[in-house]
Each structure stands twice: as C-alpha cells, then as structure tokens.
Design a protein around this motif. Structure first.
Motif, PDB file in Angstrom:
ATOM      1  N   ASP A 733      -1.932 -21.180   9.124  1.00 59.16           N
ATOM      2  CA  ASP A 733      -3.298 -20.874   8.718  1.00 59.16           C
ATOM      3  C   ASP A 733      -3.390 -19.803   7.629  1.00 59.16           C
ATOM      4  O   ASP A 733      -4.456 -19.569   7.075  1.00 59.16           O
ATOM      5  N   ARG A 734      -2.279 -19.142   7.295  1.00 61.20           N
ATOM      6  CA  ARG A 734      -2.329 -18.092   6.275  1.00 61.20           C
ATOM      7  C   ARG A 734      -0.913 -17.677   5.898  1.00 61.20           C
ATOM      8  O   ARG A 734       0.065 -18.086   6.526  1.00 61.20           O
ATOM      9  N   LEU A 735      -0.829 -16.846   4.890  1.00 56.18           N
ATOM     10  CA  LEU A 735       0.434 -16.193   4.561  1.00 56.18           C
ATOM     11  C   LEU A 735       0.188 -14.690   4.521  1.00 56.18           C
ATOM     12  O   LEU A 735      -0.933 -14.232   4.276  1.00 56.18           O
ATOM     13  N   ARG A 736       1.240 -13.952   4.778  1.00 58.19           N
ATOM     14  CA  ARG A 736       1.175 -12.490   4.727  1.00 58.19           C
ATOM     15  C   ARG A 736       2.385 -11.989   3.956  1.00 58.19           C
ATOM     16  O   ARG A 736       3.510 -12.424   4.224  1.00 58.19           O
ATOM     17  N   PHE A 737       2.135 -11.096   3.016  1.00 59.18           N
ATOM     18  CA  PHE A 737       3.234 -10.600   2.188  1.00 59.18           C
ATOM     19  C   PHE A 737       3.167  -9.079   2.121  1.00 59.18           C
ATOM     20  O   PHE A 737       2.168  -8.513   1.671  1.00 59.18           O
ATOM     21  N   ASP A 738       4.215  -8.417   2.593  1.00 58.60           N
ATOM     22  CA  ASP A 738       4.308  -6.957   2.544  1.00 58.60           C
ATOM     23  C   ASP A 738       5.201  -6.569   1.371  1.00 58.60           C
ATOM     24  O   ASP A 738       6.262  -7.175   1.161  1.00 58.60           O
ATOM     25  N   PHE A 739       4.788  -5.556   0.646  1.00 63.34           N
ATOM     26  CA  PHE A 739       5.554  -5.163  -0.542  1.00 63.34           C
ATOM     27  C   PHE A 739       5.489  -3.658  -0.743  1.00 63.34           C
ATOM     28  O   PHE A 739       4.569  -2.983  -0.270  1.00 63.34           O
ATOM     29  N   HIS A 740       6.493  -3.141  -1.423  1.00 66.82           N
ATOM     30  CA  HIS A 740       6.573  -1.707  -1.684  1.00 66.82           C
ATOM     31  C   HIS A 740       5.722  -1.361  -2.904  1.00 66.82           C
ATOM     32  O   HIS A 740       5.966  -1.836  -4.006  1.00 66.82           O
ATOM     33  N   PHE A 741       4.735  -0.517  -2.684  1.00 64.46           N
ATOM     34  CA  PHE A 741       3.914  -0.025  -3.799  1.00 64.46           C
ATOM     35  C   PHE A 741       3.176   1.208  -3.309  1.00 64.46           C
ATOM     36  O   PHE A 741       2.840   1.324  -2.127  1.00 64.46           O
ATOM     37  N   HIS A 742       2.913   2.126  -4.232  1.00 66.44           N
ATOM     38  CA  HIS A 742       2.457   3.455  -3.836  1.00 66.44           C
ATOM     39  C   HIS A 742       0.953   3.640  -3.814  1.00 66.44           C
ATOM     40  O   HIS A 742       0.478   4.717  -3.453  1.00 66.44           O
TER      41      HIS A 742
END
Length: 1024
Positions: A733-742
């Motif tokens: 039902d969705r996508l989730r994307f975690d990423f490094h950013f300040h």
C-alpha cells in the motif's frame, strides 16, 4: 653529550657548522655509521658527535623534509631550531656530512635546549606502517588458500549485539551451520567497536573503542596444527618478531596445543603458560559453540627473566594474537560434546602489532592514530611531546574516539538517545568535553562559534583509505553531522553550567548556620556529568573556588552503576546450536522462480508447527512449509513477502488441501519458510503442491520497489549526492524511504523530486537486470542497498540513465507500469535521518481518488468551487479568530468586574506598614482572565499589596495567580515561592517572576483549603 629521559633523547645546546665542531671533536669531518646511505626523502640529518641528530618534520609520520623558515625559528615535534639560512637536501651529497647554503657557504644553526623526541621510525621501514601490516596479514593468508573478504559494517545483522565487536561476527551463521560457507577458510580486517572499557581509553597503553581486528578463519578446513604453525610463521618470519620475545598462553587442560608449541615449534616450556577457563577457554554464552584458545604475547622486557611471570603485566607484555579452537558444543547441563565441524576463529590486533613493529610506547602513538592526536594538539596549542601525562591522556581519548565516531556515522549510526545512536552521542560528547578541558575554543582556529570535531574528522577521513574506502564518499555527511552535534552539545554544556551555579548556591544555602562545610552531592555531580555532559573535573574546580567540596564517593557509586549497565549491554557474541541447524541438514536450499513466474509445481520438503517438525498438518492449523522450489518472494531488502496460496495436487479419493500463505521468510541461508494457515484439507511432507502468488499484490510491490530506486536517484539530484539510504520499506500500500540528511526538505524540493520521478515514469524506460561480480557492479557505479549482505555474484537493477542498484527485489519491466508517484509525508525520525512515505501505481490512484472525494465533500459543505476552498477557509479562520478575541475580551471584562467587587474584602496586615491582602476564589474564570483580574486588583489596591486568586475553569482543572507589588517584594517575599506550595496542594506546579507567578493543577477539590493555607502563610510573612 646526549642524554635520555624516559626513552626520549635530550640534546643540550650545541653549535653545528660545516666543520661539525662539537664538544668532542675539532678535527676534519669524517663519515659516521649513522650518515651512511641516508634516505633524504624522510629527513635531513646532521652529525652530533658520532650520532645523528634529526631535524624532525611537523609530523613524525610524514615523509616531507623539514626546511626551516627564514623568519628565524621553527618548532618541529619538540625541537626548536634557529636558522641562519635555508637548508637544502641537495647540499648533502655523496653521503658526506657537509652542510652548505645555496652558494656553498658554510653556516651554523643552534638547537635550543628543549625536550627533543627521538623518533626511531623517521627512517622506518615502510613495511611497518599500519596499512602495510594489514596488507601483509591478508596477503600471508591469501597465499595459504584463504579467501580475503571485506570488513562487515559496524552495524551487525545480529540482534544479540549492538555493534560489531569481533571479526568473527559476520561468520556467526556459518559457525552455526545456518548458511553455507563461501570458502573453506577466510581472512579479514574487521572494523570493531567496544565501549565496555571506555574509562580505560587513554589511561592504558592498549585500550581503544575503535580498533581493527585482523583474523583468519577456518570453517571445517584446518585446525590446531595449521593455525598454530601459521600464527608463529606470521609473527616471526613475516613480521620479524624475535622468537625469544614471544610467550604463549594455553588452556590448562589443552596438552595438544602445549605440545604443538613446544615439540613442533620449539617454544621453551618456561615461555608457555597454562591458564584457567576464565583466561583461555572461549564460550559464546551459557550454551553453544566453545573451545580452548591460545594467545601470543610480546615481551618488551625479556631481561626480567622467566620466573614469577604475570602475562597480565601491561608494563612488560602485550597480547597481540588470539587463536580460538571452536571444537565443542556446550549443552544445557554444562557438558561438552564435540562439534561435527571444528572451526578456527582468530584475532590479531592491528594497532597492537603496529605498536610492536613501530617501537612506540602505546597504541596511540602508532601511525594509525597519532596523526589525529597531533591535529588535536595543534588545535589545543600544546605539544604532545612536551605535555604532562594528564594532557597526553586527553589527547589520546580524542584520537581514539574520533576514529570511532567517524566510522560509526559512515556506517549509518547517527547520534541519538537510544541504542547505537547513544554510543555515538556519548563518544562525541566525551571528545567535546575533553577538548574544552584542553582549552580548545570554538574550532580551535580562531572561530569561537565554530566546531573543532569536523577538523579532526578530516584527518580521520584522510587515514581511512585502506580501512574503508566508503568513508571518503560519505565525508560531507559525516562532517555535517559532527558539526551539528557538537554545536548542539555546546549549548547543553552551557545549560549545565547554569544548573551547576544553582546547585552550588543550594549547597551553600543548606549549610548556612549549621556549622558544616558545604558539599555538593555525588548524585548532583553525576547528573551534570551524565545528562549535561559536564566534566566532573570542571565541577570540582568551580565548586572549590566557592569553598564547596564534592562527595566523590557517591559520584563513583553512580559511575559504577552506569559502567555495569554499559558493560552488561551486548558485549559478547552469542552463538547457540538450534534445532534449525539440524533441520538444515535435511532440507536443501529453495530454488526461487519468482523473477520469471508466479506459479510453480513444488514439493513439500518439510513442515513445522510451533517450531517442531511434523509429518502432516490438518485444516485450521498455523504451519511453516518448506518447498524445494517457489515463486514466492521472501522478505528481504526492505520488500515485504508475497502473499498467495498453495493447492495440493488432487489424487483419487483425496481431499484437496488449500494453504493461505501470509508471509515468507528466509532461514538458514537460502531456505524459504512459507508461513500460513491450512483452510482446507490436510497437507503432508512429500506432497506435490501448486504454488500461486497473488499477482495483484506482487505488482503493487514491484511498483513500489522500482519507485523507491527512482526516489533515491531523485533525492541525490535535488539535495546532493552525499545523501544515502538509511532504511526502506516496500509494501503493497505504500513505500517508505529513510535517508541521511540534516534538515527538513523544502516544499519546492519535494515538488521537484515528485516532478523528476513522474517524468521518468512517463519516459517509459525499460529496466535492465544483470548478474555480475560484486567488484564489477561497484566498478560500474551500482549503489548497495542499506543493511544488505552480498555474495560474489550480485543482481544489478538499472533504469538506464537514472538508477543502478544492487538489488534482489522484484521490479517492473517498464517505468510506465508505475503510472504515477506522490509523496505523502516527509519528516525527521532521528538526528540526521529523514523519512519519506509515498505511494505509486494502484496505491497512487487510490490516494488521489480518496483525496478527490474529500475535496468534493468540502466543496459541498462550503458551497464553493475547488479552487475557492483555500480562500473560503482563510476567511472562516479569520472570522473565528475575531470571534475568539471578542469572547476573550468579554471574559476579561467580566473577570475585572467581579474582581472590583472583591476589593472591599481586602484585609490589612503587617506590623511595620499596612499591606492590603486579597486571597479569593473566582469560580470558573479561565487562566487568562484570572491573570487580568489579579493585575487589575494590584493596581487598584496600590502599593504595598498582595493578591492570590484561584479558579476552576473546567473539570479537573485549577488555575492560580499570585501578584505582588514592589513594596511586598522588597520585604523578601517572592511570588514564585508563594505559589509553589499552593500549586502542589492542587496537584500541579508553576512559577514566574518575583512579582508575578502563575500555576495550574488537577485537583479542584483541594482549592479552598490551599487558598486558606496561602492566606495564613502570607499573613505570617507580612506580619514580621
């Protein structure tokens, strides 16, 4: 003459000229042994009697010659040189000790009498550098059939440990028999982190938080004889350690190992020490693989003899190589049974071997760490070689901890208050505290508002090339994270300073008139240390300036509690031989067909119910099914597992069985475990079934997975290439994307990202999938997915011109299948980590339709067109604001009117002067109106006056106000002190200025009694 002090050469003042006149000789120059075959790429040399005198370069590990400044003086690692002219390396020709200027003119220099550090390593064999020691180890074992593997991440794929603490950790599944071995034997240089002995860092010669563990491993290939022989050969032949300086420890009952050392290799019996289980028997836990171990020690002082030897004496010995013979399984009853496959697990400390070969007094002064220490000393404006022990310890702490935090952040661990993030935060704060103790201000280079950790981190990154090449590519993120965390912590330190001031004031106040010396409790000092990162040294110094001592005994107790908690948390690698390992012997790896088909005929290889093997399972049971081949995708790489059904093949007189599959997981390497419920019939081992994946759900997963790749590419283009993945979820039902950013993404950046992705979707690009070697894939620029492990052959998914990633997930064949992409949310989930949730494909269509229905309902309710909704809502909000203001004004007027009726109830108190006092309840007046009423009464009653009002504006709510005129405040009465007990009685709290305070509570039933107590309290205070 030259003298030594603690291993350092001290040179008295002497003139050195072209004649080489010294206190000992007046005759013509002569060639000395030390001047023969000079290597000028390392240093310039002059003669001091019959010995060489080095003009040290600015770093003892840099190979640049030192050319003194024409300004007159130059400091270089402990030697101050006054120069009369420039020195040229070319003027030292043909090995002759003549020193001339640019015109062959003789000149003299004078060495001022300061401590000069004798660095034997200036002409050091490059084979003793840290990088060379590492490579020689790997080459040595590669030549003996070991497969050289890269270091695993500091973030282990193992829930039993917090961080990678040993080289064997990445091989734990192989030791347990859960995954097949890639090779019979392997060699690695593993990054490791251990914080259980953090208080010893800098204090001893060998304790570190970050270190590299060189290891050779055998997975049922060779055992004791070869491991011992090669360890000896590596130590004595490859590294050239003198055999008579090596000592051996063995397990007390391990006669076989003793004999191998003595009989096979000739180690004298007096240099082989038998030790007990605590020292030389390795266990992974209460149960599981275990075995005896043998350790190699280097003797720095063989002249002390062989009697009464203690291998734990750090002043004489250092253990540098540990060989574990994993040959038993420890059972629940404590008994040992032989393992079917005997393994070898070894560890050689790189920093320890560097210390030995580079002939330095501790691990910190090796070329692996000392350049960082030198940089820290420069920022603190101190000389390491001239520093006292306390200063050197602080510099060592900084050098060690900086390596740890740089590699942790590079591997995706950001500072936080939990788990791994807390380890990083604690280490960073320790560096910042230590730097402040050394006198580093700001960035140490003049910017008082700057940060010095990024400057030190650049040196760590510079040294990282042969440790982890990815560190340099992530340098921007590392430096930003360190700067942000340091500046944030500096503010915390400043808050700690204010809290310390208050604590010290309270300590003085509590002892006034008691005749006892003021003392700050150890618990308070620990709160400052642990919560605010306030160094106890600074706390002691500030307290002593005010005549206050610190209860260090109770402080030490609090520290010990924390140390025990820290030491108990994930310090050992736990292994256990589970039932699954036995099952793996009977069940082959599962053949995955799901890239090409969603249906297959499969054979049931095994069944589990509640973790136990069974032959058959009937309707209504939860079951785990092992198939020989499957189209079902098992959860991995962030993508959730397929759903679907298994249907049994019907035979005569047999009822058809149906199993609904709700989850698929990988176990014991590449065995797929299908988890589901039997909805019809009975299923049994050996039965052929038809496996069918839910095609609609698979398509949703494929769409979201490919969209995730596009999202990562879009992020790199919009906010910078330095951003990297920190995790992901690919769901139906969705996508989730975690990423490094300040920082949070701006609205325009989100719009740009969506636009890029939808453009790529519209381009209808055909995806390309290839299988290639890991080396070739990385060389082609493929991005690795966060947290995934890869074998020699990898699958590369490419959207031409847009994205190329290593990925084992399922994907669309053409980007047009995605249809559309929409970001739902963007938010921070941890320090330096952001999260985007989005929808694509069918989920995108559903999201848009749902939002469209909401808009239609809104338009209908507001009776406007869609484009007019924003304006209409703004208008309604403005009307609401005006109405609320009118209501508030009316309430205030009502409160003031009611207050005016209370003025006649004012009591007159006080002996020295008449003070008007009102303490009353105003029923259900709200907090703002209560404040206005109090201000009105104070003005009406004139100075001196005191007003205390209370109300119950709602169920379970109490509002309180105390207002005092200047004349009352001058008597030493503060509104905040009056309101605190009042609020406490009503189940709440509050505070404010000396003349005005507000509070709230949750116990309206206590208000009348509390007001009466306040009345009596004020009367007593004002009647004095």
């Amino acid at each position: 003459m030259c003298h030594t002090h603690k291993g350092r050469l001290i040179s008295p003042p002497t003139y050195i000229n072209c004649q080489f006149k010294t206190k000992h000789t007046q005759h013509r120059p002569r060639k000395t042994p030390s001047m023969t075959n000079l290597n000028f790429s390392y240093s310039l040399k002059t003669s001091h009697g019959t010995h060489s005198l080095l003009l040290f370069p600015t770093s003892r590990f840099q190979s640049k010659p030192f050319l003194p400044s024409s300004r007159g003086y130059r400091y270089s690692s402990g030697l101050i040189v006054r120069t009369r002219t420039l020195i040229y390396a070319s003027s030292l020709s043909h090995g002759r000790p003549s020193i001339k200027g640019p015109r062959e003119v003789q000149f003299a220099t004078k060495a001022l009498p300061v401590a000069e550090e004798l660095v034997e390593g200036m002409l050091r064999d490059p084979q003793t550098s840290g990088d060379a020691i590492r490579q020689r180890f790997l080459d040595f074992y590669a030549a003996r059939g070991h497969k050289v593997l890269p270091s695993a991440s500091l973030v282990p794929d193992d829930p039993t440990v917090l961080l990678t603490i040993a080289g064997m950790l990445q091989f734990k599944p192989i030791f347990l028999g859960k995954v097949p071995r890639e090779a019979p034997s392997a060699a690695t240089s593993q990054k490791c982190i251990r914080t259980n002995d953090i208080e010893n860092v800098g204090q001893t010669s060998r304790h570190q938080t970050f270190f590299e563990m060189l290891g050779n491993f055998s997975f049922g290939d060779y055992f004791k004889k070869e491991a011992i022989k090669w360890a000896w050969e590596l130590s004595t032949s490859e590294y050239g350690l003198p055999a008579d300086r090596l000592w051996i420890s063995v397990y007390q009952d391990d006669d076989e190992t003793f004999a191998l050392w003595h009989d096979e290799l000739g180690v004298p019996k007096e240099r082989i020490i038998r030790l007990g289980e605590d020292d030389n028997f390795w266990t992974s836990g209460v149960t599981g693989p275990c075995g005896p171990c043998t350790e190699l020690y280097y003797d720095f002082h063989p002249e002390r003899g062989t009697s009464d030897v203690d291998l734990g004496d750090d002043t004489r010995f250092i253990e540098f190589y540990n060989l574990v013979f994993m040959e038993y399984n420890k059972k629940d009853d404590g008994s040992l049974e032989p393992l079917k496959q005997k393994n070898i697990d070894t560890g050689l400390g790189l920093e320890r071997m560097a210390r030995i070969l580079q002939k330095v007094p501790n691990n910190y002064e090796t070329d692996l760490i000392f350049p960082i220490i030198e940089k820290a000393a420069e920022l603190a404006n101190v000389s390491y070689s001239l520093a006292d022990d306390s200063t050197k310890t602080k510099l060592k702490i900084i050098g060690d901890h900086m390596r740890a935090v740089v590699y942790l952040i590079s591997d995706g661990v950001n500072p936080s208050n939990i788990g791994r993030g807390y380890v990083v935060r604690r280490l960073i704060r320790r560096v910042v505290r230590t730097g402040r103790l050394l006198g580093v201000k700001g960035n140490g280079m003049g910017d008082l508002q700057g940060a010095f950790l990024p400057i030190l981190a650049k040196k760590v990154i510079e040294l990282s090339t042969n440790v982890d090449a990815d560190v340099k590519t992530r340098s921007s993120r590392i430096l930003e994270e360190l700067k942000r965390e340091e500046l944030r912590f500096v503010l915390t330190l400043e808050r700690g300073e204010r809290l310390l001031d208050q604590m010290l004031a309270d300590a003085l106040l509590n002892t006034q008139g008691t005749g006892t010396a003021p003392c700050l409790s150890g618990k308070d000092a620990f709160i400052l240390y642990d919560t605010y990162g306030f160094p106890v040294e600074i706390t002691k110094e500030v307290a002593e300036e005010r005549g206050i001592s610190i209860d260090m005994n109770s402080f030490d107790i609090e520290m010990e509690k924390q140390r025990q908690l820290s030491q108990a948390a994930h310090d050992t690698v736990k292994l256990s031989v589970e039932n699954g390992a036995n099952l793996a012997e009977d069940i082959p790896d599962t053949e995955f067909l799901g890239y090409n088909t969603l249906h297959s005929k499969s054979l049931v290889e095994g069944l589990l119910v509640n973790g136990s093997p069974v032959a058959q399972v009937s309707k209504g049971s939860e079951v785990e099914i092992f198939l020989n081949r499957t189209p079902f995708y098992a959860e991995s790489g962030g993508q959730i597992a397929d759903n679907g059904f298994l249907y049994s093949t019907e035979a005569e007189n047999e009822q058809k069985a149906i199993v609904e599959i709700k989850d698929v997981q990988k176990s014991m390497g590449n065995i797929f475990v299908h988890k589901g419920t039997i909805t019809e019939g009975t299923i049994e081992v050996g039965r052929e079934v038809e496996a069918a994946v839910n095609a609609n759900l698979r398509q949703r997963a494929k769409v979201h997975h490919t969209a995730t790749h596009l999202l990562q590419s879009a992020l790199k283009r919009v906010i910078g290439q330095e951003t990297s993945q920190a995790g992901s979820l690919v769901a139906f039902d969705r996508l989730r994307f975690d990423f490094h950013f300040h920082r949070p993404l701006q609205d325009k950046e989100l719009v740009e990202i969506e636009g890029l992705i939808n453009q790529w979707i519209g381009d209808a690009a055909i995806l390309e999938t290839k299988v290639m070697s890991l080396t070739d894939a990385k060389g082609a620029g493929a991005i690795a997915m966060f947290g995934e492990k890869y074998g020699e052959q990898v699958r590369v998914v490419e959207v031409p011109g847009v994205s190329m990633e290593l990925c084992g997930g399922t994907h669309v064949s053409n980007t047009a299948e995605i249809r559309g992409f929409k970001i739902i949310s963007e938010q921070g989930i941890a320090s330096g980590v952001r999260r985007i949730e989005a929808v694509a494909g069918d989920a995108f269509i559903e999201y848009v339709l749902t939002r469209d229905n909401y808009m239609k309902q809104l338009c209908s309710t507001l009776k406007v067109k869609a484009e007019e909704v924003t304006g209409r809502v703004d208008g309604l909000l403005e009307e609401l604001r005006l109405t609320r203001n009118e209501v508030s004004a009316a309430r205030t007027k009502a409160a003031i009117y009611k207050a005016s009726t209370l003025s006649s109830r004012a009591a007159t108190v006080g002996t020295s002067k008449s003070i008007r006092l009102i303490v009353e309840s105003m029923d259900d007046i709200d907090a703002d109106s209560l404040k206005s009423a109090a201000e009105y009464l104070v003005d009406l009653l004139k100075d001196p006056a005191a007003v205390v009002l209370g109300s119950c504006p709602g169920e379970g709510k109490v509002s309180l106000v105390v207002a005092l005129t200047p004349g009352v405040v001058d008597l030493g009465i503060k509104a905040g002190e009056v309101i605190k007990p009042l609020a406490k009685s009503c189940g709440g709290g509050g505070g404010g200025r000396p003349n005005f305070a507000q509070a709230g509570g949750r116990k309206p039933e206590n208000l009348p009694g509390a007001l009466e107590e306040a009345r009596e309290q004020l009367k007593k205070l004002l009647d004095k």
